[in-house]
Scaffold this motif. Structure first.
Motif, mmCIF file in Angstrom:
data_model
loop_
_atom_site.group_PDB
_atom_site.id
_atom_site.type_symbol
_atom_site.label_atom_id
_atom_site.label_comp_id
_atom_site.label_asym_id
_atom_site.label_seq_id
_atom_site.Cartn_x
_atom_site.Cartn_y
_atom_site.Cartn_z
ATOM 1 N N THR A 1 8.613 -11.148 26.618
ATOM 2 C CA THR A 1 7.430 -10.553 27.233
ATOM 3 C C THR A 1 6.685 -10.114 25.635
ATOM 4 N N GLN A 2 5.389 -9.726 25.938
ATOM 5 C CA GLN A 2 4.771 -9.286 24.633
ATOM 6 C C GLN A 2 5.271 -8.025 24.046
ATOM 7 N N ALA A 3 5.789 -6.988 24.972
ATOM 8 C CA ALA A 3 6.144 -5.777 24.596
ATOM 9 C C ALA A 3 7.402 -5.913 23.634
ATOM 10 N N GLU A 4 8.294 -7.023 23.730
ATOM 11 C CA GLU A 4 9.324 -7.240 22.657
ATOM 12 C C GLU A 4 8.995 -7.741 21.530
ATOM 13 N N VAL A 5 7.852 -8.257 21.321
ATOM 14 C CA VAL A 5 7.391 -8.645 19.773
ATOM 15 C C VAL A 5 7.140 -7.659 19.010
ATOM 16 N N PRO A 6 8.101 -7.612 17.763
ATOM 17 C CA PRO A 6 7.921 -6.571 16.747
ATOM 18 C C PRO A 6 6.646 -6.395 16.277
ATOM 19 N N PRO A 7 6.165 -5.460 15.493
ATOM 20 C CA PRO A 7 4.909 -5.321 14.793
ATOM 21 C C PRO A 7 5.220 -5.647 13.348
ATOM 22 N N GLN A 8 6.495 -5.426 12.780
ATOM 23 C CA GLN A 8 7.015 -5.814 11.499
ATOM 24 C C GLN A 8 8.461 -6.153 11.793
ATOM 25 N N THR A 9 9.062 -6.894 10.728
ATOM 26 C CA THR A 9 10.275 -7.113 10.677
ATOM 27 C C THR A 9 10.882 -6.782 9.201
ATOM 28 N N PRO A 10 12.443 -6.799 8.810
ATOM 29 C CA PRO A 10 12.719 -6.617 7.466
ATOM 30 C C PRO A 10 12.350 -7.439 6.666
ATOM 31 N N LEU A 11 12.236 -8.902 7.172
ATOM 32 C CA LEU A 11 11.479 -9.909 6.244
ATOM 33 C C LEU A 11 10.241 -9.677 5.894
ATOM 34 N N SER A 12 9.457 -9.302 6.882
ATOM 35 C CA SER A 12 8.016 -9.190 6.580
ATOM 36 C C SER A 12 7.861 -7.725 5.619
ATOM 37 N N GLN A 13 8.838 -6.919 5.674
ATOM 38 C CA GLN A 13 8.851 -5.849 4.554
ATOM 39 C C GLN A 13 9.255 -6.274 3.251
ATOM 40 N N GLU A 14 10.123 -7.083 3.347
ATOM 41 C CA GLU A 14 10.638 -7.743 2.078
ATOM 42 C C GLU A 14 9.539 -8.497 1.218
ATOM 43 N N ILE A 15 8.759 -9.604 2.267
ATOM 44 C CA ILE A 15 7.695 -10.083 1.550
ATOM 45 C C ILE A 15 6.641 -9.348 1.090
ATOM 46 N N SER A 16 6.267 -8.374 2.044
ATOM 47 C CA SER A 16 5.240 -7.402 1.559
ATOM 48 C C SER A 16 5.647 -6.855 0.189
ATOM 49 N N LYS A 17 6.456 -6.236 0.076
ATOM 50 C CA LYS A 17 6.896 -5.610 -1.387
ATOM 51 C C LYS A 17 6.982 -6.514 -2.391
ATOM 52 N N ASP A 18 7.371 -7.625 -2.268
ATOM 53 C CA ASP A 18 7.418 -8.666 -3.334
ATOM 54 C C ASP A 18 5.953 -9.105 -3.606
ATOM 55 N N LEU A 19 5.037 -9.501 -2.506
ATOM 56 C CA LEU A 19 3.542 -9.717 -2.928
ATOM 57 C C LEU A 19 2.998 -8.762 -3.590
ATOM 58 N N LYS A 20 3.334 -7.344 -3.282
ATOM 59 C CA LYS A 20 2.648 -6.133 -3.830
ATOM 60 C C LYS A 20 3.043 -6.085 -5.458
ATOM 61 N N ARG A 21 4.287 -6.412 -5.503
ATOM 62 C CA ARG A 21 4.670 -6.536 -7.072
ATOM 63 C C ARG A 21 4.170 -7.655 -7.763
ATOM 64 N N ARG A 22 3.494 -8.743 -7.081
ATOM 65 C CA ARG A 22 3.128 -9.822 -7.733
ATOM 66 C C ARG A 22 1.531 -9.566 -7.799
ATOM 67 N N GLY A 23 0.938 -8.655 -7.371
ATOM 68 C CA GLY A 23 -0.357 -8.251 -7.675
ATOM 69 C C GLY A 23 -1.285 -8.394 -6.429
ATOM 70 N N PHE A 24 -0.642 -8.586 -5.140
ATOM 71 C CA PHE A 24 -1.459 -8.602 -4.118
ATOM 72 C C PHE A 24 -1.644 -7.316 -3.515
ATOM 73 N N ARG A 25 -2.827 -7.153 -2.733
ATOM 74 C CA ARG A 25 -3.192 -5.936 -2.255
ATOM 75 C C ARG A 25 -3.550 -6.073 -0.675
ATOM 76 N N PHE A 26 -3.420 -5.060 0.282
ATOM 77 C CA PHE A 26 -3.665 -5.191 1.571
ATOM 78 C C PHE A 26 -2.881 -6.252 2.335
ATOM 79 N N CYS A 27 -1.566 -6.107 1.867
ATOM 80 C CA CYS A 27 -0.542 -6.888 2.292
ATOM 81 C C CYS A 27 0.662 -6.140 2.841
ATOM 82 N N GLY A 28 0.347 -5.098 3.431
ATOM 83 C CA GLY A 28 1.596 -4.306 4.332
ATOM 84 C C GLY A 28 2.403 -5.137 5.171
ATOM 85 N N PRO A 29 3.726 -4.606 5.261
ATOM 86 C CA PRO A 29 4.609 -5.302 6.242
ATOM 87 C C PRO A 29 4.148 -5.562 7.697
ATOM 88 N N THR A 30 2.924 -5.042 8.106
ATOM 89 C CA THR A 30 2.484 -5.400 9.471
ATOM 90 C C THR A 30 1.400 -6.315 9.334
#
Length: 201
Positions: free
Chosen positions: A141-170
């Protein structure tokens, strides 16, 4: 550009987020979740997802052609050289989302993309993060799809470190879903298995 899939099934069988709007249906049936392997196209989608922040994706879809015209076809090499004049031009363009912070972020994101291309490729970086193949989820079901995951959190953090903006984990997770890094079509959606079959082996 990513391959497309044929429209199948009725709207009731599709993912819960899609509406009967023809543009939204076409996006769901032909683009969303299809694995994207082109580095520039991946960058374009991440930038557009950043522009979506606080808005609906349908709003961005309706303006996507205008965005492509205003942003030099989303050529990051050209956008990386932009300055105040180009920012002012975009702020005066009623066909796009006129948000100075997001426009300036797109310029910075273009410069960050170039650095990642020189270091091995933005596309390779992203696909390496998922082991080279789409994560195949099977949510009932759609209700079980998460808005973010640990992996998206990791990628978001790394992209920000590399200079990206407007790239939060969601935003990053929505981007991963849209570009097929993750297959989050629910299992009853006719597109789930078709998207899964498009993964490079």
């Amino acid at each position: 550009m990513a391959d497309s899939i044929n429209k199948t099934g009725d709207i009731g069988a599709r993912c819960g987020w899609v509406t009967a709007d023809p543009l939204y249906l076409d996006y769901h049936d032909h683009e969303w979740g299809v694995p994207e392997y082109d580095s520039r196209a991946l960058w374009e989608k991440l930038v557009l997802d950043g522009f979506q922040a606080g808005l609906s994706w349908l709003t961005i879809l309706r303006k996507r052609d205008n965005f492509r015209a205003a942003f030099d076809g989303f050529d990051p090499v050209r956008i990386a050289s932009w300055g105040d004049a180009e920012v002012a031009r975009c702020l005066a363009d009623p066909g796009i989302v006129r948000h100075r912070g997001k426009i300036e972020a797109a310029i910075g994101n273009a410069r960050a993309w170039i650095a990642m291309e020189e270091a091995g490729g933005f596309d390779r970086y992203l696909w390496d993060r998922v082991g080279g193949a789409p994560i195949q989820n099977r949510y009932p079901t759609q209700a079980e799809v998460p808005p973010q995951t640990p992996l998206s959190q990791e990628i978001s953090k790394d992209l920000k470190r590399r200079g990206f903006r407007f790239c939060g984990p969601t935003i990053v997770y929505a981007f991963m879903e849209a570009t097929g890094l993750v297959n989050d079509h629910i299992v009853t959606c006719p597109c789930h298995d078709k998207v899964a079959a498009m993964a490079r082996g």
